[in-house]
Enzyme design. Structure first.
Site, PDB file in Angstrom:
ATOM      1  N   ALA A  26      -9.048  -0.449  15.834  1.00 12.28           N
ATOM      2  CA  ALA A  26     -10.388  -0.126  16.346  1.00 12.28           C
ATOM      3  C   ALA A  26     -11.434  -1.194  16.037  1.00 12.28           C
ATOM      4  O   ALA A  26     -12.538  -1.131  16.565  1.00 12.28           O
ATOM      5  CB  ALA A  26     -10.854   1.228  15.812  1.00 12.28           C
ATOM      6  N   GLU A  27     -11.128  -2.183  15.197  1.00 12.80           N
ATOM      7  CA  GLU A  27     -12.080  -3.279  14.995  1.00 12.80           C
ATOM      8  C   GLU A  27     -12.007  -4.279  16.148  1.00 12.80           C
ATOM      9  O   GLU A  27     -12.919  -5.058  16.369  1.00 12.80           O
ATOM     10  CB  GLU A  27     -11.782  -4.019  13.682  1.00 12.80           C
ATOM     11  CG  GLU A  27     -12.596  -3.513  12.518  1.00 12.80           C
ATOM     12  CD  GLU A  27     -12.393  -2.047  12.253  1.00 12.80           C
ATOM     13  OE1 GLU A  27     -11.249  -1.643  11.990  1.00 12.80           O
ATOM     14  OE2 GLU A  27     -13.365  -1.289  12.319  1.00 12.80           O
TER      15      GLU A  27
ATOM     16  N   ASN B  98     -11.980   4.393   0.706  1.00 11.77           N
ATOM     17  CA  ASN B  98     -11.220   3.869   1.837  1.00 11.77           C
ATOM     18  C   ASN B  98      -9.868   4.594   1.907  1.00 11.77           C
ATOM     19  O   ASN B  98      -9.784   5.782   1.660  1.00 11.77           O
ATOM     20  CB  ASN B  98     -11.106   2.345   1.730  1.00 11.77           C
ATOM     21  CG  ASN B  98     -10.944   1.701   3.092  1.00 11.77           C
ATOM     22  OD1 ASN B  98      -9.903   1.828   3.711  1.00 11.77           O
ATOM     23  ND2 ASN B  98     -11.971   1.033   3.589  1.00 11.77           N
TER      24      ASN B  98
ATOM     25  N   ARG C 165       2.079   1.884   4.634  1.00  5.81           N
ATOM     26  CA  ARG C 165       1.831   2.871   3.584  1.00  5.81           C
ATOM     27  C   ARG C 165       2.982   3.840   3.321  1.00  5.81           C
ATOM     28  O   ARG C 165       2.819   4.797   2.593  1.00  5.81           O
ATOM     29  CB  ARG C 165       0.503   3.594   3.852  1.00  5.81           C
ATOM     30  CG  ARG C 165      -0.697   2.694   3.513  1.00  5.81           C
ATOM     31  CD  ARG C 165      -2.030   3.364   3.672  1.00  5.81           C
ATOM     32  NE  ARG C 165      -2.347   3.585   5.059  1.00  5.81           N
ATOM     33  CZ  ARG C 165      -2.847   2.655   5.878  1.00  5.81           C
ATOM     34  NH1 ARG C 165      -3.116   1.442   5.433  1.00  5.81           N
ATOM     35  NH2 ARG C 165      -3.088   2.931   7.143  1.00  5.81           N
TER      36      ARG C 165
ATOM     37  N   THR D 277      -9.027   5.261  16.278  1.00 10.65           N
ATOM     38  CA  THR D 277      -7.614   5.210  15.909  1.00 10.65           C
ATOM     39  C   THR D 277      -7.306   6.121  14.717  1.00 10.65           C
ATOM     40  O   THR D 277      -8.123   6.299  13.830  1.00 10.65           O
ATOM     41  CB  THR D 277      -7.191   3.772  15.573  1.00 10.65           C
ATOM     42  OG1 THR D 277      -8.139   3.208  14.671  1.00 10.65           O
ATOM     43  CG2 THR D 277      -7.120   2.927  16.833  1.00 10.65           C
TER      44      THR D 277
ATOM     45  N   LYS E  78     -15.174   7.727   4.348  1.00  2.72           N
ATOM     46  CA  LYS E  78     -15.980   6.555   4.004  1.00  2.72           C
ATOM     47  C   LYS E  78     -17.449   6.882   3.802  1.00  2.72           C
ATOM     48  O   LYS E  78     -18.126   6.234   3.016  1.00  2.72           O
ATOM     49  CB  LYS E  78     -15.873   5.522   5.143  1.00  2.72           C
ATOM     50  CG  LYS E  78     -14.641   4.643   5.111  1.00  2.72           C
ATOM     51  CD  LYS E  78     -14.776   3.588   6.207  1.00  2.72           C
ATOM     52  CE  LYS E  78     -13.572   2.680   6.288  1.00  2.72           C
ATOM     53  NZ  LYS E  78     -13.712   1.717   7.407  1.00  2.72           N
TER      54      LYS E  78
ATOM     55  N   THR F  79       0.021   0.869  10.431  1.00  2.00           N
ATOM     56  CA  THR F  79       0.113   0.655   8.985  1.00  2.00           C
ATOM     57  C   THR F  79       0.354   1.962   8.241  1.00  2.00           C
ATOM     58  O   THR F  79       0.728   1.947   7.075  1.00  2.00           O
ATOM     59  CB  THR F  79      -1.175   0.012   8.434  1.00  2.00           C
ATOM     60  OG1 THR F  79      -2.285   0.869   8.751  1.00  2.00           O
ATOM     61  CG2 THR F  79      -1.404  -1.369   9.026  1.00  2.00           C
TER      62      THR F  79
ATOM     63  N   ASP G 240     -18.783   2.140  11.041  1.00  2.00           N
ATOM     64  CA  ASP G 240     -17.355   2.099  10.691  1.00  2.00           C
ATOM     65  C   ASP G 240     -16.999   3.211   9.709  1.00  2.00           C
ATOM     66  O   ASP G 240     -16.146   3.046   8.849  1.00  2.00           O
ATOM     67  CB  ASP G 240     -16.972   0.707  10.117  1.00  2.00           C
ATOM     68  CG  ASP G 240     -15.475   0.524   9.960  1.00  2.00           C
ATOM     69  OD1 ASP G 240     -14.702   1.286  10.575  1.00  2.00           O
ATOM     70  OD2 ASP G 240     -15.071  -0.368   9.193  1.00  2.00           O
TER      71      ASP G 240
ATOM     72  N   GLU H 123       0.804  -1.228   0.000  1.00  2.00           N
ATOM     73  CA  GLU H 123       0.000   0.000   0.000  1.00  2.00           C
ATOM     74  C   GLU H 123       0.837   1.279   0.000  1.00  2.00           C
ATOM     75  O   GLU H 123       0.298   2.371   0.040  1.00  2.00           O
ATOM     76  CB  GLU H 123      -0.952  -0.003   1.213  1.00  2.00           C
ATOM     77  CG  GLU H 123      -1.972  -1.129   1.157  1.00  2.00           C
ATOM     78  CD  GLU H 123      -3.060  -1.042   2.222  1.00  2.00           C
ATOM     79  OE1 GLU H 123      -2.964  -0.160   3.119  1.00  2.00           O
ATOM     80  OE2 GLU H 123      -3.996  -1.859   2.165  1.00  2.00           O
TER      81      GLU H 123
HETATM   82 CA    CA Z   1     -12.495   0.485  10.856  1.00  2.00          CA
END
Ligand code: CA
Length: 728
Positions: A188-189, A427, A127, A250, A364, A171, A315, A75
């Site tokens: 956060a998931e 995203n 990333r 996050t 999102k 990430t 989300d 990414e």
């Molecule tokens: Ca999420």
């Protein structure tokens, strides 16, 4: 003295030239860098280079390429400074190349433990890097911030930024802010408490930290965020599961330093659990979830915020690319037009437009936001995709969305299919802004998702492993009816959207048959570049959207390209590979892209490049030979619920396979309950990221096996077209 004066004056002039903003940079024969992941401090991903332009872009060819070690999501945007090209790859590895010849200069492997993969919702990705004065900075999946010598790859310092007893990951790319390196985190998931930290660039010591959600014990953290939480943010939370889970929020991607206003902006993610009814008793806006927050870069103290999705429950992160810009804006527009008196109001009335310092954001939730970055006020919020159904728009006076009441599934008790879903209308894939066309180029998508209050004990259960989001996964999973299944996959599509922030509408767009396409980059050559999930690298005229190039690059592309000039030659660099949240969790990847190879590779192009990619490796045909289905309907049903809760996050919806984590439907272990159990609950493959789910009972492990066997038979019988030719 006179000579010295002249010397100083010359130096000052030279310094001034070096400090010209990115839009003013001269485009001559001198080298032109791509100095951070998003090009420069405004993070527009717009290069002034125009050697490659709309008249010759069809002559692009490959100058050189490098294969990368891990067939997982790539990414990063390549960064080019001082003739060196720097990338990060899956598993947080760093590579440095001669940007002109492709010679590898050095590499650095932080040796992240394979078992950390289970804490990554969205693949073991990274990333990119930040570079400052010969030093390179990057984050690792296990939460370290590491500084290297950019010339040698030698380690200078490392700071552990997270508590690894919790499912934190990094990430995102760090950003350089004055004499600091700023980094956030993810998780956060699963259940963590989000924050942003600033570290001293010289030695990695912590300078300040800003928590994005309250302290669960209700006490101060001794952090930069204490004051604003005591004053305003704590009271936007009510009792609920956030006190155990950490609340989420996050900051896993966008962090931007505004040099002009000396402000630091970051985008805050979703809440944990997602379900606002569980998280906060259905009460309160839950600051600073789903917000853009501005802080003083020296102290980390709060300056302003704008919350895009109050009481977030789908989300809908606000972590997406933040772009700094200045545009002419009608004086009557926006929530701050009200209530002004006297001279200021008078002077505004005399002009039709006013130059405004703004930021652009396409999170999102599907709306494109123009925000006054001097104060955080909303100027405009208009849809950048069609079919949004959670809100009909925004009230510019209050800055709040006008919601569809049915979208709050925890209040109605009814399931709701939301557009966009949790993967978002946009995203992490970076967007870009071309000041010449005035357009923002967004990698957009249509990926609906169902939300429902959990009723089964499996979905209600919470723990470190698997998604801990407080919704029922059964409704989010693909349907069993073959026609509905195919329709669901067909309705998952992608788009390149060229959005006009001033007009508040789409100027032009390109439809793609699959979602999860690459980030964008734009240049003064009137060009927009984007790789697609179906393995094409495309260039369009930035003003009209006319397609000018469509090159087969063998692999799907999710990352964004960058461009630079060395010795008078303009290059374009990008990473290929599939990966990230969509194929991991959805697996289907829009159906068609399932067949596109996943090849981790750095490709660098120039006009007239003549290098060919190697022949594609032979793809193994899937052999459908599942064991006899012996599970009872009750076992299969229990297995489905368990699969959604624990397995979907890495092996794809309905065990459909995703091309880079093992396709369970064709696993030899399906026929061998003992081996299956040794992996699923025993952790036999933990070094490869498949940790053991020891909380599962032997009966549950067996139900999972029966469910996957059932899926294998179902796929064999129903989805006959998985090898049909791809229209792209
Ligand atoms: Ca999420």
């Amino acid at each position: 003295m006179r000579r010295l004066g002249l010397f100083i004056a010359t130096c000052l002039l030279a310094a001034c030239q070096n400090q010209k903003t990115e839009q003013d940079a001269p485009v001559a024969e001198k080298d032109v860098a791509w100095s951070n992941v998003a090009y420069g401090s405004k993070e527009q991903r717009h290069s002034p280079l125009d050697q490659i332009n709309e008249s010759n872009v069809s002559d692009l060819g490959i100058a050189w390429f490098k294969d990368l070690p891990d067939a997982r999501g790539q990414e990063a945007t390549p960064v080019m400074v001082d003739g060196k090209l720097f990338i990060t790859t899956a598993w947080s590895k760093v590579f440095a190349y001669d940007a002109k010849t492709g010679k590898e200069l050095w590499s650095y492997d932080p040796e992240v433990d394979g078992s950390k993969a289970i804490d990554a919702c969205c693949d073991v990705v990274n990333r990119g890097v930040a570079i400052s004065r010969g030093r390179l900075f990057f984050g690792t999946l296990d939460g370290r911030l590491i500084a290297l010598d950019a010339n040698t790859g030698a380690r200078l310092w490392a700071s552990q930024t997270t508590d690894n007893s919790k499912p934190y990951t990094i990430t995102g790319a760090p950003r350089i802010v004055k004499n600091m390196v700023v980094i956030g985190n993810g998780g956060a998931e699963f259940g963590v408490r989000g924050y942003v930290s600033a570290y001293n660039i010289a030695d990695g010591s912590l300078k300040w930290r800003f928590y994005t959600v309250p302290n669960p014990e209700g006490k101060p953290d001794g952090a930069a965020s204490d004051e604003i939480f005591a004053k305003a943010a704590n009271k936007t939370w009510s009792d609920g599961a956030w006190k155990e889970s950490g609340g989420g929020g996050t900051v896993w991607d966008s962090i931007v330093y505004d040099e002009e206003l000396d402000q630091l902006y970051f985008g805050v993610g979703n809440g944990n659990p997602w379900n606002h009814g569980l998280r906060s008793g259905g009460e309160g806006d839950n600051l600073f979830l789903s917000s853009i927050v501005a802080v003083n870069p020296d102290t980390g103290k709060y300056l302003w915020h704008y919350q895009e999705t109050p009481a977030e429950t789908w989300d809908y992160t606000a972590t997406q690319s933040i772009i700094i810009a200045e545009i002419d804006w009608p004086v009557s527009g926006g929530s701050d037009a009200e209530g002004k008196e006297g001279e200021e109001a008078e002077s505004e009335k005399t002009a039709l437009t006013k130059r405004r310092k703004v930021l652009f954001h396409a999170p999102k939730n599907g709306f494109f936001f123009v925000i006054d970055r001097t104060n955080g006020r909303l100027l405009s919020a208009e849809p950048f995709v069609e079919n949004i159904n959670w809100a009909e728009g925004y009230d510019l006076k209050t800055g709040r969305p006008i919601e569809n009441p049915a979208a709050r599934f925890y209040k109605t008790g009814e399931p709701f299919i939301a557009i966009p879903g949790a993967l978002g209308a946009h995203n992490w894939h970076p967007m870009s802004y071309n000041p010449g066309t005035g357009l923002v180029y967004i990698p957009a998508q249509q990926v609906p998702q169902g939300y429902e209050v959990p009723s089964s004990e499996v979905d209600k259960s919470r723990g470190r492993q698997g998604f801990n989001v407080g919704v029922a996964w059964s409704i989010a999973q693909l349907p069993d009816d073959k026609e509905v299944y195919k329709a669901a996959i067909a309705s998952t599509t992608g788009q390149l959207v060229a959005f006009d922030p001033k007009a508040g509408k789409v100027a032009w767009s390109v439809d793609y048959p699959a979602a999860w396409n690459g980030g964008t980059m734009t240049t003064a050559g009137n060009l927009v570049f984007q790789g697609t999930s179906l393995g094409l690298f495309k260039a369009y005229a930035a003003d009209s959207g006319e397609e000018l190039l469509s090159m087969d690059v063998q692999s799907g592309v999710v990352a964004a390209p960058s461009t630079y000039m060395i010795d008078g030659v303009q290059y374009i660099a990008f990473l290929t590979s599939k990966g990230g949240a969509f194929p991991l969790t959805a697996g289907v990847a829009g159906g068609a892209s399932r067949q596109i190879p996943n090849i981790p590779r750095l490709i660098v192009m120039k006009l007239g490049g003549k290098t060919s990619l190697p022949a594609l490796p032979q793809q193994n045909e899937i052999v459908w030979d599942p064991p006899e289905p012996t599970g009872t309907p009750a076992q299969v049903a229990e297995g489905k619920a368990l699969y959604g809760r624990y397995c979907l996050v890495c092996h794809g919806d309905s065990a459909i396979g995703n091309g880079f984590t093992p396709d369970l439907r064709i696993s030899a272990t399906l026929a061998d309950a003992e081996t299956w159990s040794s992996i699923v609950s025993g952790g036999a493959l933990k070094d490869r990221g498949m940790v053991g789910f020891s909380q599962l009972t032997p009966a549950q492990v067996e139900s999972l096996r029966h469910y996957v066997i059932e899926r294998s038979h179902w796929t064999k019988e129903n989805v006959v077209d998985v090898t049909a030719p791809v229209a792209r």
